[in-house]
Design a protein around this motif. Structure first.
Motif, PDB file in Angstrom:
ATOM      1  N   MET A 188       0.837  -1.176   0.000  1.00  0.00           N
ATOM      2  CA  MET A 188       0.000   0.000   0.000  1.00  0.00           C
ATOM      3  C   MET A 188       0.871   1.223   0.000  1.00  0.00           C
ATOM      4  O   MET A 188       1.920   1.225   0.584  1.00  0.00           O
ATOM      5  CB  MET A 188      -0.872  -0.040   1.252  1.00  0.00           C
ATOM      6  CG  MET A 188      -1.539   1.225   1.530  1.00  0.00           C
ATOM      7  SD  MET A 188      -2.529   1.079   2.984  1.00  0.00           S
ATOM      8  CE  MET A 188      -1.713   2.272   3.900  1.00  0.00           C
ATOM      9  N   THR A 189       0.494   2.322  -0.664  1.00  0.00           N
ATOM     10  CA  THR A 189       1.316   3.522  -0.631  1.00  0.00           C
ATOM     11  C   THR A 189       0.495   4.782  -0.488  1.00  0.00           C
ATOM     12  O   THR A 189      -0.583   4.876  -0.996  1.00  0.00           O
ATOM     13  CB  THR A 189       2.147   3.664  -1.914  1.00  0.00           C
ATOM     14  OG1 THR A 189       1.283   3.661  -2.993  1.00  0.00           O
ATOM     15  CG2 THR A 189       3.155   2.598  -2.050  1.00  0.00           C
TER      16      THR A 189
ATOM     17  N   LEU B 257      13.462   1.151  -0.965  1.00  0.00           N
ATOM     18  CA  LEU B 257      12.721   0.052  -0.346  1.00  0.00           C
ATOM     19  C   LEU B 257      13.583  -1.155  -0.010  1.00  0.00           C
ATOM     20  O   LEU B 257      13.466  -1.740   1.058  1.00  0.00           O
ATOM     21  CB  LEU B 257      11.587  -0.393  -1.278  1.00  0.00           C
ATOM     22  CG  LEU B 257      10.404   0.554  -1.282  1.00  0.00           C
ATOM     23  CD1 LEU B 257       9.459   0.145  -2.381  1.00  0.00           C
ATOM     24  CD2 LEU B 257       9.691   0.522   0.047  1.00  0.00           C
ATOM     25  N   SER B 258      14.448  -1.545  -0.942  1.00  0.00           N
ATOM     26  CA  SER B 258      15.218  -2.767  -0.703  1.00  0.00           C
ATOM     27  C   SER B 258      16.082  -2.651   0.535  1.00  0.00           C
ATOM     28  O   SER B 258      16.144  -3.550   1.371  1.00  0.00           O
ATOM     29  CB  SER B 258      16.078  -3.070  -1.929  1.00  0.00           C
ATOM     30  OG  SER B 258      15.254  -3.326  -3.033  1.00  0.00           O
ATOM     31  N   LEU B 259      16.782  -1.497   0.670  1.00  0.00           N
ATOM     32  CA  LEU B 259      17.611  -1.290   1.852  1.00  0.00           C
ATOM     33  C   LEU B 259      16.774  -1.264   3.110  1.00  0.00           C
ATOM     34  O   LEU B 259      17.150  -1.792   4.152  1.00  0.00           O
ATOM     35  CB  LEU B 259      18.398   0.024   1.705  1.00  0.00           C
ATOM     36  CG  LEU B 259      19.484   0.023   0.619  1.00  0.00           C
ATOM     37  CD1 LEU B 259      20.100   1.408   0.505  1.00  0.00           C
ATOM     38  CD2 LEU B 259      20.558  -1.013   0.925  1.00  0.00           C
ATOM     39  N   PHE B 260      15.583  -0.657   3.008  1.00  0.00           N
ATOM     40  CA  PHE B 260      14.708  -0.539   4.176  1.00  0.00           C
ATOM     41  C   PHE B 260      14.246  -1.909   4.645  1.00  0.00           C
ATOM     42  O   PHE B 260      14.276  -2.236   5.827  1.00  0.00           O
ATOM     43  CB  PHE B 260      13.491   0.329   3.824  1.00  0.00           C
ATOM     44  CG  PHE B 260      12.478   0.433   4.920  1.00  0.00           C
ATOM     45  CD1 PHE B 260      11.375  -0.416   4.945  1.00  0.00           C
ATOM     46  CD2 PHE B 260      12.621   1.359   5.932  1.00  0.00           C
ATOM     47  CE1 PHE B 260      10.443  -0.336   5.944  1.00  0.00           C
ATOM     48  CE2 PHE B 260      11.688   1.445   6.938  1.00  0.00           C
ATOM     49  CZ  PHE B 260      10.595   0.597   6.940  1.00  0.00           C
TER      50      PHE B 260
ATOM     51  N   PHE C 164       6.888  -4.393   0.101  1.00  0.00           N
ATOM     52  CA  PHE C 164       7.793  -3.822  -0.887  1.00  0.00           C
ATOM     53  C   PHE C 164       7.133  -2.724  -1.701  1.00  0.00           C
ATOM     54  O   PHE C 164       7.694  -1.650  -1.885  1.00  0.00           O
ATOM     55  CB  PHE C 164       8.279  -4.932  -1.831  1.00  0.00           C
ATOM     56  CG  PHE C 164       8.891  -4.406  -3.102  1.00  0.00           C
ATOM     57  CD1 PHE C 164      10.130  -3.800  -3.078  1.00  0.00           C
ATOM     58  CD2 PHE C 164       8.214  -4.505  -4.302  1.00  0.00           C
ATOM     59  CE1 PHE C 164      10.676  -3.303  -4.237  1.00  0.00           C
ATOM     60  CE2 PHE C 164       8.765  -4.009  -5.448  1.00  0.00           C
ATOM     61  CZ  PHE C 164      10.002  -3.411  -5.419  1.00  0.00           C
ATOM     62  N   ALA C 165       5.913  -3.013  -2.170  1.00  0.00           N
ATOM     63  CA  ALA C 165       5.294  -2.053  -3.066  1.00  0.00           C
ATOM     64  C   ALA C 165       4.704  -0.879  -2.338  1.00  0.00           C
ATOM     65  O   ALA C 165       4.208   0.044  -2.952  1.00  0.00           O
ATOM     66  CB  ALA C 165       4.195  -2.750  -3.878  1.00  0.00           C
ATOM     67  N   SER C 166       4.719  -0.909  -1.018  1.00  0.00           N
ATOM     68  CA  SER C 166       3.895   0.010  -0.287  1.00  0.00           C
ATOM     69  C   SER C 166       4.647   1.212   0.210  1.00  0.00           C
ATOM     70  O   SER C 166       5.170   1.206   1.285  1.00  0.00           O
ATOM     71  CB  SER C 166       3.250  -0.712   0.898  1.00  0.00           C
ATOM     72  OG  SER C 166       2.485  -1.769   0.411  1.00  0.00           O
ATOM     73  N   VAL C 167       4.667   2.208  -0.582  1.00  0.00           N
ATOM     74  CA  VAL C 167       5.209   3.480  -0.152  1.00  0.00           C
ATOM     75  C   VAL C 167       4.063   4.438   0.080  1.00  0.00           C
ATOM     76  O   VAL C 167       4.246   5.581   0.439  1.00  0.00           O
ATOM     77  CB  VAL C 167       6.157   4.042  -1.210  1.00  0.00           C
ATOM     78  CG1 VAL C 167       6.929   5.226  -0.686  1.00  0.00           C
ATOM     79  CG2 VAL C 167       7.106   2.974  -1.666  1.00  0.00           C
ATOM     80  N   TYR C 168       2.881   3.990  -0.129  1.00  0.00           N
ATOM     81  CA  TYR C 168       1.637   4.710   0.127  1.00  0.00           C
ATOM     82  C   TYR C 168       1.720   6.121  -0.426  1.00  0.00           C
ATOM     83  O   TYR C 168       1.802   7.088   0.296  1.00  0.00           O
ATOM     84  CB  TYR C 168       1.359   4.715   1.627  1.00  0.00           C
ATOM     85  CG  TYR C 168      -0.098   4.849   1.972  1.00  0.00           C
ATOM     86  CD1 TYR C 168      -1.063   4.606   1.018  1.00  0.00           C
ATOM     87  CD2 TYR C 168      -0.494   5.208   3.245  1.00  0.00           C
ATOM     88  CE1 TYR C 168      -2.399   4.715   1.341  1.00  0.00           C
ATOM     89  CE2 TYR C 168      -1.826   5.327   3.567  1.00  0.00           C
ATOM     90  CZ  TYR C 168      -2.771   5.073   2.618  1.00  0.00           C
ATOM     91  OH  TYR C 168      -4.092   5.191   2.948  1.00  0.00           O
TER      92      TYR C 168
ATOM     93  N   TYR D 249       6.105   1.064   7.200  1.00  0.00           N
ATOM     94  CA  TYR D 249       6.169   1.333   5.772  1.00  0.00           C
ATOM     95  C   TYR D 249       7.371   2.222   5.474  1.00  0.00           C
ATOM     96  O   TYR D 249       7.819   2.995   6.321  1.00  0.00           O
ATOM     97  CB  TYR D 249       4.873   1.995   5.290  1.00  0.00           C
ATOM     98  CG  TYR D 249       3.681   1.071   5.398  1.00  0.00           C
ATOM     99  CD1 TYR D 249       3.296   0.277   4.335  1.00  0.00           C
ATOM    100  CD2 TYR D 249       2.971   0.976   6.590  1.00  0.00           C
ATOM    101  CE1 TYR D 249       2.225  -0.590   4.446  1.00  0.00           C
ATOM    102  CE2 TYR D 249       1.898   0.110   6.713  1.00  0.00           C
ATOM    103  CZ  TYR D 249       1.522  -0.670   5.633  1.00  0.00           C
ATOM    104  OH  TYR D 249       0.465  -1.531   5.755  1.00  0.00           O
ATOM    105  N   ALA D 250       7.887   2.131   4.257  1.00  0.00           N
ATOM    106  CA  ALA D 250       9.153   2.751   3.918  1.00  0.00           C
ATOM    107  C   ALA D 250       9.135   4.261   4.055  1.00  0.00           C
ATOM    108  O   ALA D 250      10.160   4.871   4.295  1.00  0.00           O
ATOM    109  CB  ALA D 250       9.546   2.378   2.486  1.00  0.00           C
TER     110      ALA D 250
END
Length: 558
Positions: free
Chosen positions: A1-2, A13-16, A34-38, A206-207
């Motif tokens: 969710m982003t 995201l990957s590092l987070f 992963f996809a969720s930067v909301y 979330y990231a």
């Protein structure tokens, strides 16, 4: 969710994910999407207008006609202090009973149990009503295919819990006769027990910095139904037959006991979103859909999301699409549903993007064949190879408002866009007329087809010419892969209008190392079926109008 975030944060995201998974204690469950930067984009002026439009303590969501007699009786009961939930079924008029029987259901032709419900426009995302407890209390939840947990604020959440932003007050556990806290560690579905606690604790980060913490609980729930009133003490249909899920008053027939997160603390954008919480729809045992299926309320692990995009998100509830739970509803479709392969066996839903094209001008979201087809005319291939495109996964994420594509695409895509549109591709606000908007290219995404792209009998053996007679398939555009899915994204979907600046902004960003996130903005205008039973994702063009399916005018459910 982003939610509300510049696309540039995606590449963190990957590092987070790595850092979070290594550092968090075992006493809580960490879910990092992963996809969720909301990435929600909301005009401040629109938000302020909406806050002024309706007082915080008044919510009036009319979904079905209310007779004057019924309204007068309700006002009298309020003055007498009568619990309206207890009396709700006694208030039904003969007309309402007739309406209920009119929609009383036949099962679907294949015997499946299927429910449809209204979706509402949030701040860039779409939300659904969930009625929780006995008697039911409403919680509005963002429908998120990029999350596994369902959660919303409970009574213990006293500060920073979105009370001045959310549509509903926190869920009050003590008012529900069916509520229970999960205190046995062996029963944890969403969380984990700490060394000093028998409660199942959950932490989700979330990231972009938003997070929430909760304890795990269980209670009876049902989704959808009338927007402004619960269906109290209603379980199975009066005639002891299953309902078809079309009529909102039948929503209670799909009740089940749900394990969810009772949120105690929120940070960041979870505090300021319009909806109260989140509904996780990943393919995971703990997701809303899979719990609903395990309880026997629906026949299959299949659901559909059909999004409209409304210009404003009113606190009174702005209808913006349809959710289908349990199967596919072909009445929504303007074209056949065609299927792409879901590249993940569980968790997120992902597609393999074989190629990307741009179609010249007069943008629309239709992929048509036959005499009216422009499918192979004025269509140009974006010069990026398939391997480069798919260094990562392409996630179909309803909780992400915008779309993020590989950075390797930016140069060839921009070069072709400039040739067709006459100006440089960018993400800066710009003024344009309706005709200029329609003149922008349509983006065509080619998804690898499933083994079963059209029928339940596998790929049918047909000539290339016959392949081009199926709307939504690639056909002769790629003779080597004629059964691939062709997904159209018109300019009206990737260009977002701002009422504050009166300008349009392109909401597709090229900032991913590989793969991408296909967000809610490009999902609109299609009924998208997430079929975990068969490992596929279906796409059919649609106007996504809920009212016609439920048997009343569209305006009546807003």
């Amino acid at each position: 969710m982003t939610v509300g975030l510049d696309g540039s944060l995606q590449n963190k995201l990957s590092l987070f994910v790595t850092a979070m998974m290594r550092s968090l204690a075992a006493s809580v469950l960490v879910i990092v999407i992963f996809a969720s930067v909301y990435s929600l984009s909301v005009d401040e002026s629109v938000t302020s207008v909406l806050k002024e439009a309706a007082p915080e303590h008044i919510l009036s969501f009319q979904i079905l006609p209310h007779h004057e007699l019924k309204e007068r009786r309700r006002r009298e009961r309020r003055r007498l202090g009568v619990n309206l939930d207890v009396e709700i079924e006694q208030e039904e008029t003969e007309d309402e009973l007739a309406l209920r029987r009119k929609h009383r259901r036949r099962l679907n032709s294949n015997g499946d149990r299927r429910q449809i419900g209204a979706l509402y426009q949030g701040y860039g995302t779409h939300y659904l009503d969930l009625w929780v407890g006995t008697p039911p209390q409403r919680q509005t939840l963002i429908v998120d295919t990029g999350s596994q947990a369902t959660a919303f604020p409970c009574s213990a959440c006293q500060t920073g819990c979105g009370k001045s932003f959310h549509l509903d007050p926190p869920f009050i556990e003590a008012k529900s006769n069916s509520f229970s806290r999960v205190d046995n560690c062996s029963d944890c579905l969403l969380g984990r027990c700490g060394s000093e606690s028998q409660s199942c604790n959950i932490f989700v980060g979330y990231a972009e910095g938003s997070s929430w913490s909760a304890y795990e609980a269980r209670d009876m729930v049902y989704a959808g139904g009338p927007h402004d009133q619960s269906l109290f003490e209603r379980s199975i249909a009066e005639d002891d037959t299953f309902t078809n899920g079309d009529d909102p008053v039948d929503a209670r027939d799909f009740s089940f006991e749900l394990g969810f997160g009772c949120q105690q603390q929120l940070t960041g954008l979870f505090q300021t979103q319009l909806a109260d919480g989140i509904m996780g729809m990943e393919d995971d045992a703990s997701s809303f859909l899979n719990q609903m299926h395990k309880a026997g309320s629906i026949a299959e692990r299949v659901f559909g999301l059909c999004f409209q995009r409304q210009p404003l998100a009113s606190r009174d509830g702005t209808g913006a699409g349809v959710i289908t739970l349990g199967s596919v509803d072909t009445r929504l479709h303007r074209s056949p549903m065609v299927y792409a392969r879901n590249t993940r066996p569980s968790g997120w839903y992902a597609v393999h993007v074989r190629a990307v094209y741009l179609r010249q001008g007069q943008s629309d979201h239709y992929v048509r064949v036959g005499e009216d087809s422009r499918q192979n005319e004025e269509v140009y291939h974006v010069d990026v190879d398939e391997l480069t495109l798919n260094k990562g996964e392409f996630i179909v994420d309803s909780g992400t408002t915008d779309t993020f594509l590989p950075s390797a695409m930016e140069e060839p895509f921009g070069k072709l866009f400039r040739k067709l549109a006459g100006f440089e591709y960018h993400n800066r606000p710009m003024s344009m007329t309706d005709s200029e908007l329609k003149g922008l290219p349509t983006i065509l995404l080619q998804f690898t087809g499933s083994k079963d792209p059209i029928t339940k009998k596998g790929i049918r053996k047909s000539s290339r010419n016959e392949n081009n007679q199926v709307d939504g398939l690639v056909g002769d555009l790629d003779p080597d892969h004629p059964h691939d899915v062709l997904f159209a994204v018109p300019s009206s979907h990737y260009m977002q209008y701002s009422y504050q600046t009166r300008k349009y902004t392109n909401r597709i960003y090229f900032d991913q190392d590989g793969g991408g996130v296909l967000g809610a903005n490009i999902m609109q205008g299609h009924d998208i079926s997430f079929d975990s039973e068969r490992g596929r994702i279906g796409f059919a063009e649609s106007s996504c109008e809920y009212g016609a399916l439920a048997g009343f005018e569209e305006a009546n459910y807003r």
